[in-house]
Design a protein around this motif. Structure first.
Motif, PDB file in Angstrom:
ATOM      1  N   ASP A   1       6.445  15.506   5.810  1.00 48.56           N
ATOM      2  CA  ASP A   1       7.593  16.412   5.843  1.00 48.56           C
ATOM      3  C   ASP A   1       7.813  17.049   4.477  1.00 48.56           C
ATOM      4  O   ASP A   1       7.842  16.368   3.455  1.00 48.56           O
ATOM      5  N   ARG A   2       7.947  18.369   4.463  1.00 44.47           N
ATOM      6  CA  ARG A   2       8.314  19.109   3.257  1.00 44.47           C
ATOM      7  C   ARG A   2       9.672  19.754   3.526  1.00 44.47           C
ATOM      8  O   ARG A   2       9.760  20.928   3.910  1.00 44.47           O
ATOM      9  N   PRO A   3      10.753  18.989   3.368  1.00 39.96           N
ATOM     10  CA  PRO A   3      12.077  19.480   3.776  1.00 39.96           C
ATOM     11  C   PRO A   3      12.552  20.704   3.019  1.00 39.96           C
ATOM     12  O   PRO A   3      13.448  21.406   3.481  1.00 39.96           O
ATOM     13  N   ASN A   4      11.970  20.980   1.840  1.00 41.55           N
ATOM     14  CA  ASN A   4      12.412  22.147   1.073  1.00 41.55           C
ATOM     15  C   ASN A   4      11.773  23.446   1.567  1.00 41.55           C
ATOM     16  O   ASN A   4      12.134  24.531   1.113  1.00 41.55           O
ATOM     17  N   ILE A   5      10.818  23.345   2.507  1.00 38.01           N
ATOM     18  CA  ILE A   5      10.162  24.540   3.035  1.00 38.01           C
ATOM     19  C   ILE A   5      10.749  24.888   4.395  1.00 38.01           C
ATOM     20  O   ILE A   5      10.686  24.092   5.342  1.00 38.01           O
ATOM     21  N   PHE A   6      11.319  26.079   4.509  1.00 36.75           N
ATOM     22  CA  PHE A   6      11.870  26.571   5.764  1.00 36.75           C
ATOM     23  C   PHE A   6      10.746  27.197   6.578  1.00 36.75           C
ATOM     24  O   PHE A   6      10.013  28.060   6.093  1.00 36.75           O
TER      25      PHE A   6
ATOM     26  N   SER B   1      13.847  25.194  -2.929  1.00 35.89           N
ATOM     27  CA  SER B   1      13.806  25.844  -1.619  1.00 35.89           C
ATOM     28  C   SER B   1      12.790  26.976  -1.576  1.00 35.89           C
ATOM     29  O   SER B   1      12.737  27.817  -2.479  1.00 35.89           O
ATOM     30  N   SER B   2      11.995  26.996  -0.511  1.00 40.71           N
ATOM     31  CA  SER B   2      10.951  27.999  -0.340  1.00 40.71           C
ATOM     32  C   SER B   2      10.785  28.293   1.148  1.00 40.71           C
ATOM     33  O   SER B   2      11.269  27.549   1.998  1.00 40.71           O
ATOM     34  N   ASP B   3      10.088  29.390   1.457  1.00 37.10           N
ATOM     35  CA  ASP B   3       9.937  29.841   2.843  1.00 37.10           C
ATOM     36  C   ASP B   3       8.478  29.919   3.249  1.00 37.10           C
ATOM     37  O   ASP B   3       7.607  30.274   2.440  1.00 37.10           O
TER      38      ASP B   3
END
Length: 620
Positions: free
Chosen positions: A217-222, A341-343
Motif C-alpha cells: 500500500d502506498r497511501p500517499n498516492i491517489f 501526497s502524489s497522484d
C-alpha cells in the motif's frame, strides 16, 4: 548470534542499539520504517534475505546501514549506471564512502577506486549484473585484502521471467555464491508476486532465506482511472493541478511519446522525451535534466524506469494502458517516494488492448502475456476500489479504511443511481444506428450533434437523435462503460463498435429496472470532470508566512548548492526535510539534528547555511 565465519559473535541487543544509533546519527531518522529493522537484523545475523518493499519504502537503508556495521564490503548489484551515480552521491553526502565500478569510469579512475577497495576505505560498491560477471571485478573482490560481507541484489524481480522487466544478465548472479559462499545475500524488490518471489529465491540460490513482505500500500498516492476521451486535455488538466511539480507521463510507443512531447512543448510546458529510439547521449541528458529539476515533465516509454532516483515526483500519468499490474505498480511507484501526497492517473481506452496484443506475436509466451494483460484490463474497467484491487493482486487486503484513496469510492462503493431510462435511450440509439458505430458517434446522435456525417447518414431523423439531455457527454461515456461491464453492451472489432448483447436485449424487452454506481459529475448535464481529489500542498500552511519564505529560500539555496556540487537537488535535502526545517525553524546545531533526514555529516556540511536562512527570515 553469528554473522558468518569471518565475523565476531555479537548479542542481538548490541546490534539493535548500534543500528538505531547509526540510523539517527548518520541518516538523521528517528525510527525505522516497516520491516527495515527486521531485514537489517536478518542480514546482520548472516541469513540470506528477501525483502519485498514498495518504492519509497526505504529499501536502500536495509543494506546501507548494515554496511557500516559489517566488518567488510557490501557489493550492490544495480541495473542502471545513472542510478549508481545518484546512489553514490547520496551516500557520500551522508559521510559513507562508496564507489561504482562501471563503463562510465576512465581507466585511471577505476584503478584508483580499486586501490581504495583493497585498502578497506570503501564500505559500499555498486556494479551492474554484467559487470559482476567480468573476471576483472571478480578478481578484485577475490583479492586477499578484500572481505566481502554482503551482496545486495537491487531490483531483484529482474531475475524472474514473470517479473515486469526480466533481464537475462541477472541469471549470472547466482554463480557468485560459489565464489563467496560466506557472504550473506540480500535480494530487494518493490514488486513481487508469489511466483516472482519463488523465482528470485531459486535463481539466486538463496539458502533458507528469511522472507519479509511489506505492505504494498502506498497511501500517499491517489489512484485515478479515466476513460480516454480527449487525452491531451486530460493530461493538461493533471499538469495544471500540479503547477511547477515534477511529473512522468508513460506512453506505450516511441511515436506517441514524441508526439505528446511536441504538443506539450508547443503549449509552453517544460517537457522532454525519453525512449530507446533516442541516442544514449540524448537519453542521458534528458533524464539528468529531469532529475536535477531543470525540466518539469518527462514523457517516456517504459524504458524510463529503474534509473529514476527522484523523490519529489508528484504525478505519474499512464497515457496508455500498461501491459500488466506489476508494470503499472512499478511505474506509479515513482510518484511520492518522499511520502508526500502524489497522484497516479491512468487513461484507459479499449483501443490500447489491441495495440498491446499486436506485440504478443513477438513474445516468448503469448498466453502468459495475455493473463497479465487481463489483470490490467480488469483493474481499469472495474468499479471496485482501485487500491483494494491493486493490493489484492499482490495477495494483500486493505486492512483499514482510507478517506479519498481513489476516484472510485473512498474505499466503499459509489451510491447506486437509477439509470433505467438513460440506459434504454443509449441502447436504443445503438440499435437504431444498426450497431455499426462506436461510442463517440452514438453519443453524438444522442446529444443532437449537427455533425455532417450524421446528416449524411440520415441519423438526425432517428427518434433517438437529441434526446440525451440526461447527462454530460462524459456521463454518457461513463454509462456506456458501466453497461459494458454489466454485460448489456459489448465492444467489438478494431474500432470498438457497440453492440447489444443477448442480456441487453432482454433488459430492453422486459423493461427491467437498472441501478448502477454513476459518479455525481455524470448526472450534471453541463458538468466538466475535474479532479476528485484536492491536492495536498507540499508547502506549509498558507497562514505561516515565515515558513513559506523559508521554503522558498531553501529551495533556491538547494538548487545553487546542487549545481555547485554537480548533483541533483534531492541529494542535498529532500522536500520532506525542507518542510520540517520550515516548520521547526532550527537556529542551533542541536535543533538541526532533530530535523528529518539531517545526520551529523549533513549538519556539518550544510548546517550554517540553513540556520542563516532561518534566522534571516525569522528576525525580519
Amino acid at each position: 548470534m553469528c554473522y558468518n565465519k569471518y565475523m565476531k559473535i555479537q548479542p542481538e541487543t548490541f546490534v539493535n542499539a548500534k543500528a538505531e544509533e547509526v540510523l539517527k546519527t548518520v541518516f538523521g531518522y528517528d525510527s525505522f520504517r516497516p520491516l527495515q529493522k527486521e531485514i537489517i537484523q536478518s542480514i546482520l545475523s548472516g541469513k540470506d534475505t528477501l525483502g519485498v518493499m514498495p518504492t519509497g519504502g526505504g529499501k536502500s537503508i536495509c543494506y546501507q546501514l548494515p554496511s557500516l556495521i559489517f566488518p567488510g564490503l557490501t557489493v550492490v548489484v544495480s541495473p542502471l549506471i545513472s542510478l549508481m551515480h545518484d546512489q553514490v552521491a547520496s551516500l557520500e553526502s551522508t559521510g559513507i564512502h562508496s564507489v561504482f565500478l562501471n563503463s562510465s569510469l576512465e581507466w585511471e579512475e577505476y584503478l584508483f577506486a580499486a586501490d581504495e577497495i583493497r585498502q578497506g576505505k570503501v564500505k559500499i560498491i555498486y556494479v551492474s549484473p554484467e559487470g559482476l560477471s567480468t573476471g576483472r571485478i571478480r578478481d578484485l573482490l577475490s583479492s586477499p585484502e578484500v572481505l566481502v560481507s554482503c551482496f545486495t541484489i537491487d531490483e531483484a524481480h529482474c531475475i524472474s521471467e514473470w517479473g515486469h522487466d526480466f533481464r537475462p544478465d541477472y541469471l549470472e548472479i547466482r554463480s557468485i555464491r560459489r565464489l563467496f559462499p560466506h557472504a550473506v545475500m540480500l535480494a530487494l524488490t518493490a514488486t513481487a508476486t508469489e511466483q516472482v518471489r519463488q523465482d528470485i529465491i531459486q535463481n539466486l540460490s538463496l539458502k533458507e532465506p528469511s522472507v519479509f513482505i511489506s505492505s504494498f500500500d502506498r497511501p500517499n498516492i491517489f489512484l485515478e482511472v479515466q476513460p480516454k476521451r480527449n487525452a491531451l486535455d486530460q493530461v493538461i488538466s493533471c499538469i495544471k493541478k500540479h503547477a511547477g511539480d515534477s511529473g512522468i507521463i508513460y506512453c506505450n510507443s516511441r511515436k506517441q511519446t514524441d508526439e505528446l512531447t511536441e504538443k506539450l512543448d508547443k503549449l509552453g510546458y517544460s517537457v522532454l522525451n525519453y525512449h530507446a529510439g533516442l541516442s544514449d547521449n540524448i537519453r542521458s541528458k534528458n533524464q539528468d535534466k529531469f532529475i536535477r529539476d531543470e525540466v518539469q515533465i518527462i514523457v517516456a516509454t517504459v524504458a524510463f524506469g529503474m534509473g529514476i532516483d527522484k523523490p519529489n515526483v508528484r504525478f505519474v500519468i499512464n497515457y496508455d494502458l500498461p501491459k500488466s499490474l506489476a508494470e503499472y505498480y512499478q511505474e506509479i511507484g515513482r510518484a511520492g517516494r518522499d511520502g508526500l501526497s502524489s497522484d497516479a492517473l491512468l487513461l484507459y481506452s479499449p483501443a490500447d488492448i489491441h495495440k498491446i496484443r499486436f506485440f504478443f506475436q513477438d513474445v516468448a509466451d503469448p498466453q502468459k502475456s495475455e493473463i497479465l494483460l487481463q489483470g490490467m484490463i480488469q483493474y481499469a474497467t472495474s468499479r471496485i476500489c482501485h487500491r483494494k484491487q491493486l493490493l489484492a493482486y499482490f495477495g494483500e487486503s486493505l486492512k483499514r479504511p482510507v478517506d479519498n484513496c481513489c476516484d472510485i469510492c473512498k474505499c466503499g462503493s459509489l451510491p447506486l443511481k437509477n439509470v433505467t431510462i438513460p440506459a434504454q435511450k443509449i441502447m436504443s440509439c445503438i440499435i437504431r444506428t444498426r450497431q455499426r458505430f462506436g461510442a463517440t458517434y452514438v453519443i453524438d446522435v444522442l446529444t443532437g450533434s449537427k455533425n455532417k456525417r450524421i446528416y449524411e447518414n440520415g441519423h438526425d431523423k432517428l427518434s433517438t437523435w437529441n434526446i440525451g439531455d440526461d447527462f454530460s457527454r462524459d456521463g454518457w461515456y461513463e454509462l456506456l462503460d458501466l453497461l459494458t461491464a454489466e454485460g448489456l453492451v459489448t465492444k467489438t472489432g478494431e474500432y470498438n463498435i457497440l453492440e447489444i448483447t443477448a442480456r441487453g436485449k432482454n433488459f430492453l424487452v422486459n423493461r427491467e429496472e437498472l441501478h448502477l454506481p454513476m459518479s455525481d459529475f455524470a448526472t450534471m448535464k453541463f458538468a466538466k470532470k475535474t479532479s476528485l481529489r484536492k491536492v495536498t500542498s507540499t508547502t506549509p500552511a498558507q497562514d505561516d508566512d515565515e515558513a513559506n519564505q523559508i521554503i522558498t529560500k531553501l529551495k533556491a539555496w538547494r538548487k545553487r548548492k546542487a549545481d555547485d556540487m554537480n548533483v541533483p537537488p534531492h541529494i542535498i535535502f529532500g522536500d520532506k526535510t525542507l518542510l520540517d526545517i520550515a516548520a521547526k525553524k532550527p537556529t542551533n546545531k542541536g535543533a538541526l539534528l532533530n530535523i528529518y533526514g539531517i545526520g551529523s555529516a549533513k549538519a556539518e556540511a550544510f548546517g550554517r547555511a540553513i540556520m542563516e536562512i532561518v534566522t534571516d527570515v525569522t528576525l525580519k
